[in-house]
Design an enzyme around this catalytic site. Structure first.
Site, mmCIF file in Angstrom:
data_model
loop_
_atom_site.group_PDB
_atom_site.id
_atom_site.type_symbol
_atom_site.label_atom_id
_atom_site.label_comp_id
_atom_site.label_asym_id
_atom_site.label_seq_id
_atom_site.Cartn_x
_atom_site.Cartn_y
_atom_site.Cartn_z
ATOM 1 N N LYS A 98 -4.913 -5.908 0.885
ATOM 2 C CA LYS A 98 -5.432 -4.560 1.186
ATOM 3 C C LYS A 98 -4.807 -3.514 0.257
ATOM 4 O O LYS A 98 -5.510 -2.664 -0.285
ATOM 5 C CB LYS A 98 -5.152 -4.203 2.656
ATOM 6 C CG LYS A 98 -6.076 -4.949 3.611
ATOM 7 C CD LYS A 98 -5.626 -4.856 5.060
ATOM 8 C CE LYS A 98 -6.504 -5.736 5.944
ATOM 9 N NZ LYS A 98 -6.003 -5.858 7.324
ATOM 10 N N GLN A 123 -1.062 -3.264 10.805
ATOM 11 C CA GLN A 123 -1.543 -4.645 10.723
ATOM 12 C C GLN A 123 -1.278 -5.395 12.029
ATOM 13 O O GLN A 123 -0.149 -5.427 12.522
ATOM 14 C CB GLN A 123 -0.863 -5.358 9.540
ATOM 15 C CG GLN A 123 -1.324 -6.777 9.322
ATOM 16 C CD GLN A 123 -2.788 -6.876 8.881
ATOM 17 O OE1 GLN A 123 -3.260 -6.077 8.085
ATOM 18 N NE2 GLN A 123 -3.516 -7.852 9.405
ATOM 19 N N ASP A 169 -8.710 1.817 10.770
ATOM 20 C CA ASP A 169 -9.229 0.589 11.385
ATOM 21 C C ASP A 169 -10.197 0.882 12.538
ATOM 22 O O ASP A 169 -10.760 -0.039 13.125
ATOM 23 C CB ASP A 169 -8.034 -0.225 11.917
ATOM 24 C CG ASP A 169 -8.106 -1.674 11.474
ATOM 25 O OD1 ASP A 169 -9.096 -2.037 10.829
ATOM 26 O OD2 ASP A 169 -7.169 -2.428 11.784
#
Ligand code: NDP
Length: 298
Positions: free
Chosen positions: A53, A97, A120
């Site tokens: 990422k 994460q 997200d």
């Protein structure tokens, strides 16, 4: 295999658009989008995802910031970091994460991320916008994996050759039966809502569902987000179904494999996403997409 849905190629299509837009904005004197990724603990898979990422963010012209914390970090320390990033002018998107090590409350920590920096799309406010349909009226981040899967399904039902010059057309799924195996907040639940909004008839299946193959073999579109290698076999799929394999598992030699026993069903289905090279690259592309939009909105 001929009937693969090429997630890498589709992701490149979106990433090229993002990189171009970043270039234009920078040439107009605007700030580069900033993405902060927080990694907690030593989970090898998470390390690899965070690495890809941040690498992609840099490649697209973003400012990328990575914070790696030990698994013994306290909730308070993590909250302090999130708070600091919430107030950092250079940061437009924050990604925590998942999964987090035991003892850290995922829901509580995701709630601490500003909904305006929620790359997200997992903050309750943005999940609420998704569930109520408000996300259709103005931008709010959609969870990256479900967002990418919807684009892959659009691609699967697009008849002309689009890759390279045009975005897949948003397909109406009226009359199509979709089965989503998995009901997590990260993947299954939001994905079902997005597909309902495309008029599909959606069934969720999970670990307490009985006679799974009876349910899944009805699906025109079958999505497996379980996290178990070779879980979906021939008896689970309908002939000519479109199959989306979200799972990421390791085989005995350490290579990546999905949930679907692809060799066994490839001849039976219309199209299938490979692992790697299907959902994964689209998840990363949609993360970049969300971060760029969050940056434009600030
Ligand atoms: P979770 O562990 O949160 O959810 C797994 C789901 O699978 C649960 O809803 C669980 O049901 C269901 N399940 C487990 N066993 C069975 C069973 N025997 N029969 C039917 N359903 C079952 O995982 P995530 O949703 O976070 O991720 C799923 C997979 O997708 C993982 O492999 C993950 O690594 C991968 N992933 C891939 C991404 C990508 O970019 N490619 C991004 C995100 C995830 P129950 O709720 O009843 O426990």
């Amino acid at each position: 295999m001929k009937n693969l849905i090429d997630g890498k190629k589709l992701a490149k299509f979106y990433c090229d658009i993002i990189a171009k837009e970043v270039n234009v904005r920078v040439s107009q004197g605007k700030r580069r989008p900033g993405l902060a990724v927080i990694l907690v603990g030593e989970n090898q898979a998470s390390k690899a995802y965070v690495g890809s990422k941040t690498k992609k963010a840099t490649a697209l012209g973003f400012e990328s910031y990575q914070y790696s914390l030990g698994s013994d970090v306290s909730e308070k320390e993590l909250l302090n970091l999130i708070n600091q990033l919430n107030h950092d002018e250079k940061v437009d998107g924050i990604l925590l994460q998942l999964p987090l090590p035991r003892g850290l409350d995922q829901t509580y920590l995701l709630n601490a991320i500003s909904p305006f920096k929620d790359a997200d799309g997992l903050h309750p406010l943005n999940q609420g916008k998704l569930f109520t349909g408000l996300y259709k009226h103005s931008f709010s981040p959609i969870p990256c994996t479900p967002f990418g899967i919807v684009k892959l399904i659009d691609l699967a039902y697009t008849t002309d050759s689009i890759i390279g010059d045009k975005e897949p057309v948003a397909i109406d799924l009226s009359g199509k039966k979709v089965v989503v195996v998995g009901r997590s907040t990260l993947v299954g639940k939001p994905l079902g809502i997005l597909l309902l909004d495309k008029n599909a008839t959606v069934t969720y299946a999970h670990s307490k569902s009985l006679n799974l193959s009876e349910i899944t073999s009805q699906a025109d579109i079958l999505i497996s987000a379980v996290g178990s290698a070779n879980f979906i076999k021939k008896e689970h799929v309908k002939k000519e179904a479109v199959v989306i394999d979200v799972g990421i598992n390791r085989n005995s030699s350490g290579g990546l494999i999905g949930d679907v026993k692809i060799d066994e069903i490839a001849d039976k289905v219309k199209l299938i996403t490979p692992v790697p090279g299907g959902v994964g690259p689209m998840t990363v592309a949609m993360l970049m997409w969300n971060t760029l939009q969050l940056s434009k909105n600030r």
